[in-house]
Design a protein around this motif. Sequence first.
Motif, PDB file in Angstrom:
ATOM      1  N   TYR A  10      43.317  71.182  54.350  1.00 50.37           N
ATOM      2  CA  TYR A  10      44.728  70.995  54.032  1.00 50.37           C
ATOM      3  C   TYR A  10      45.567  71.465  55.221  1.00 50.37           C
ATOM      4  N   ALA A  11      46.284  70.527  55.854  1.00 46.80           N
ATOM      5  CA  ALA A  11      47.149  70.838  57.002  1.00 46.80           C
ATOM      6  C   ALA A  11      46.353  71.595  58.071  1.00 46.80           C
ATOM      7  N   LEU A  12      46.760  72.832  58.409  1.00 48.58           N
ATOM      8  CA  LEU A  12      46.080  73.612  59.450  1.00 48.58           C
ATOM      9  C   LEU A  12      44.929  74.445  58.899  1.00 48.58           C
ATOM     10  N   ILE A  13      44.587  74.246  57.647  1.00 42.13           N
ATOM     11  CA  ILE A  13      43.520  75.036  57.026  1.00 42.13           C
ATOM     12  C   ILE A  13      42.282  74.164  56.860  1.00 42.13           C
ATOM     13  N   SER A  14      41.218  74.518  57.569  1.00 47.24           N
ATOM     14  CA  SER A  14      39.961  73.790  57.392  1.00 47.24           C
ATOM     15  C   SER A  14      39.165  74.385  56.239  1.00 47.24           C
ATOM     16  N   GLY A  34      51.896  79.971  58.689  1.00 51.54           N
ATOM     17  CA  GLY A  34      51.251  79.122  57.679  1.00 51.54           C
ATOM     18  C   GLY A  34      51.457  79.588  56.255  1.00 51.54           C
ATOM     19  N   LYS A  35      52.396  80.500  56.025  1.00 49.44           N
ATOM     20  CA  LYS A  35      52.656  80.951  54.654  1.00 49.44           C
ATOM     21  C   LYS A  35      53.091  79.788  53.773  1.00 49.44           C
ATOM     22  N   SER A  36      53.956  78.935  54.318  1.00 49.40           N
ATOM     23  CA  SER A  36      54.428  77.779  53.560  1.00 49.40           C
ATOM     24  C   SER A  36      53.303  76.785  53.308  1.00 49.40           C
ATOM     25  N   ILE A  37      52.338  76.729  54.230  1.00 51.88           N
ATOM     26  CA  ILE A  37      51.197  75.837  54.030  1.00 51.88           C
ATOM     27  C   ILE A  37      50.379  76.295  52.836  1.00 51.88           C
ATOM     28  N   ILE A  38      50.118  77.591  52.756  1.00 49.67           N
ATOM     29  CA  ILE A  38      49.352  78.129  51.630  1.00 49.67           C
ATOM     30  C   ILE A  38      50.107  77.899  50.323  1.00 49.67           C
ATOM     31  N   LEU A  39      51.424  78.130  50.364  1.00 48.79           N
ATOM     32  CA  LEU A  39      52.231  77.922  49.166  1.00 48.79           C
ATOM     33  C   LEU A  39      52.254  76.438  48.781  1.00 48.79           C
ATOM     34  N   GLY A  40      52.306  75.571  49.790  1.00 42.11           N
ATOM     35  CA  GLY A  40      52.279  74.136  49.515  1.00 42.11           C
ATOM     36  C   GLY A  40      50.973  73.700  48.893  1.00 42.11           C
ATOM     37  N   ALA A  41      49.867  74.279  49.364  1.00 43.72           N
ATOM     38  CA  ALA A  41      48.564  73.963  48.781  1.00 43.72           C
ATOM     39  C   ALA A  41      48.497  74.429  47.333  1.00 43.72           C
ATOM     40  N   LEU A  42      49.042  75.601  47.071  1.00 44.72           N
ATOM     41  CA  LEU A  42      49.055  76.111  45.699  1.00 44.72           C
ATOM     42  C   LEU A  42      49.918  75.228  44.810  1.00 44.72           C
ATOM     43  N   TYR A 477      47.973  84.333  59.307  1.00 41.66           N
ATOM     44  CA  TYR A 477      48.055  84.256  60.765  1.00 41.66           C
ATOM     45  C   TYR A 477      47.361  82.990  61.259  1.00 41.66           C
ATOM     46  N   LYS A 478      47.654  82.639  62.508  1.00 38.55           N
ATOM     47  CA  LYS A 478      47.023  81.501  63.159  1.00 38.55           C
ATOM     48  C   LYS A 478      46.001  81.988  64.182  1.00 38.55           C
ATOM     49  N   ALA A 479      44.962  81.185  64.354  1.00 36.55           N
ATOM     50  CA  ALA A 479      43.961  81.475  65.382  1.00 36.55           C
ATOM     51  C   ALA A 479      43.511  80.160  65.987  1.00 36.55           C
ATOM     52  N   ASP A 480      43.242  80.167  67.286  1.00 36.13           N
ATOM     53  CA  ASP A 480      42.829  78.956  67.991  1.00 36.13           C
ATOM     54  C   ASP A 480      41.316  78.877  68.091  1.00 36.13           C
ATOM     55  N   ARG A 484      41.327  73.246  67.998  1.00 34.00           N
ATOM     56  CA  ARG A 484      42.500  73.178  67.149  1.00 34.00           C
ATOM     57  C   ARG A 484      43.021  74.569  66.814  1.00 34.00           C
ATOM     58  N   THR A 485      44.200  74.593  66.213  1.00 35.91           N
ATOM     59  CA  THR A 485      44.786  75.825  65.699  1.00 35.91           C
ATOM     60  C   THR A 485      44.649  75.830  64.182  1.00 35.91           C
ATOM     61  N   GLU A 486      44.214  76.971  63.634  1.00 38.63           N
ATOM     62  CA  GLU A 486      43.995  77.045  62.194  1.00 38.63           C
ATOM     63  C   GLU A 486      44.738  78.236  61.605  1.00 38.63           C
ATOM     64  N   THR A 487      45.114  78.062  60.322  1.00 44.45           N
ATOM     65  CA  THR A 487      45.769  79.127  59.564  1.00 44.45           C
ATOM     66  C   THR A 487      44.724  79.889  58.759  1.00 44.45           C
ATOM     67  N   HIS A 488      44.842  81.220  58.764  1.00 48.93           N
ATOM     68  CA  HIS A 488      43.921  82.072  58.021  1.00 48.93           C
ATOM     69  C   HIS A 488      44.735  83.090  57.206  1.00 48.93           C
TER      70      HIS A 488
END
Length: 525
Positions: A10-14, A34-42, A477-480, A484-488
Amino acid sequence: MLKHLHIQNYALISHLDIDFGAGFSVLTGETGAGKSIILGALALVLGARADSKAITDGEDKCIIEAEFDNYIIRRELYANGKSRSFVDDSVVTLQELKALSNQLIDIHSQHANLLIENADFQLEVLDAIAQNETLLADYHAQYEKCEAAKAKWLHLQQLAKQNQQDADYIQYRFNLLDEACLEKEELEQLEAEHYQLTHAEDIRNALQLTVEALNGEQHSAIDALRMCRLEQAAPELAERIESTRIELQDIAQEAERMINNIEMDPQRLQWVEERISTLNDLLHKFSAQTIEELIAIRDELAQQVLRADSIEFDVEQAMNTYLAEQSCLLQKAKVLTESRTAVIPQICERLVEGLTRLGIGHAKVEIDITKSKECMPSGQDEVQLLFAANLNQSLRNVSEVASGGEISRLMLCIKALIASTKGLPTIIFDEIDTGVSGDIATQMASIMRDMAQHRQIIAITHLPQIAALGENHYKVYKADTDTRTETHISRLNTEERITEIASMLSGKNPSAEAIANAKQLLCCH
């Protein structure tokens, strides 16, 4: 309560798996982490609108799974735009998923503060505090009955008006078909008779030739068959010949009868032609293809004639039914109004207490209810939340006088009040602390922590004062990687919390003073 969240592609989350604890939890992280990404997934797993663009680039589908105390909810989103929803591995509709999610969790998004200006939301707050679920359901059922009765009455009124205008024309059209004495398949029969009448001589001659050939005085087929004597030589063939002779004899006799019945009747021919012309004219006039269609049109016109005679009575009956349903609806609306009015003093008092706690010491809150002329799906009440934050300030609509920080504090107080009466097991606040800082932020965190005594509270925040009060602290947080760049997301231990809160106080590479301050914030709570 939300126990576990799994996100894949989902988005930046593998791939992400995180356990959530009870009580008051906080999520922190830099803007864009990526806080909004996690919230969007939820939100997606809870039934939000799916968008295939959210799938990680290069992947065919994403999976989000949320585990609650009693349910495991899963949403699968495919690159073709389709999605499927599951509850405990059973497929459910999106509507069913949303209905269940509304009982499990409430997500207060960054933009939800704007709801406080919405009259419908203000009315929902009243109903939530008054616990009007049963009254609302009862009222809404009656509202639907009343609207249906009103629609029927108005339809009959319109029909009566139209019928009055069309009555003579309808009667005229009905008379045309009724006087025609229509019968099914009549046209086909008349056309067959017309052919016989116009070709009587030709038909007679053809039949006479047939009789002569079969049973004439000279060289008839039947006589020729009688001369066949094959009973001994070929008994089976002889039997078939005899059967054929009998059949030909019957045909000859039938042809003779038809000859006797054929008459030259000019008067009958004229009547048949006139009748066919009449029927064809009716078919053209009524745009029909068959007599059966004309009969159906005649029967419908007959019903319209009857309705035209009884429509006034039907209109009066429908009006009386509507008035009775409306009277019942008004009574139920009155009960709703009384229930809402009864909780207003309690709501205002609790909101003022909460706002005082949050640094608005001179807050005044009133809720004004006025009755609308018409009944609405939610009752007959129009609600307006009036607010003043300062001495000598007159009460005005909250949207006109409240600042962003005041709206944030007021919304938190409202959420706390609703939570005390509504049994939602989990509430997520996404930056409800917008516009506040310092001691006020600490007090907001304290209110959320109080709420968490009876339910799970998760707050996404940028404020160290709020982060310090969390019983559980998660960092996004993000990590490269190489590609790619991923959200963790990770749950922080005590030392990690100190570093994170210090960074929130002074930025990256926090100073010793910031670390000491962070320790003090955590120690105080």
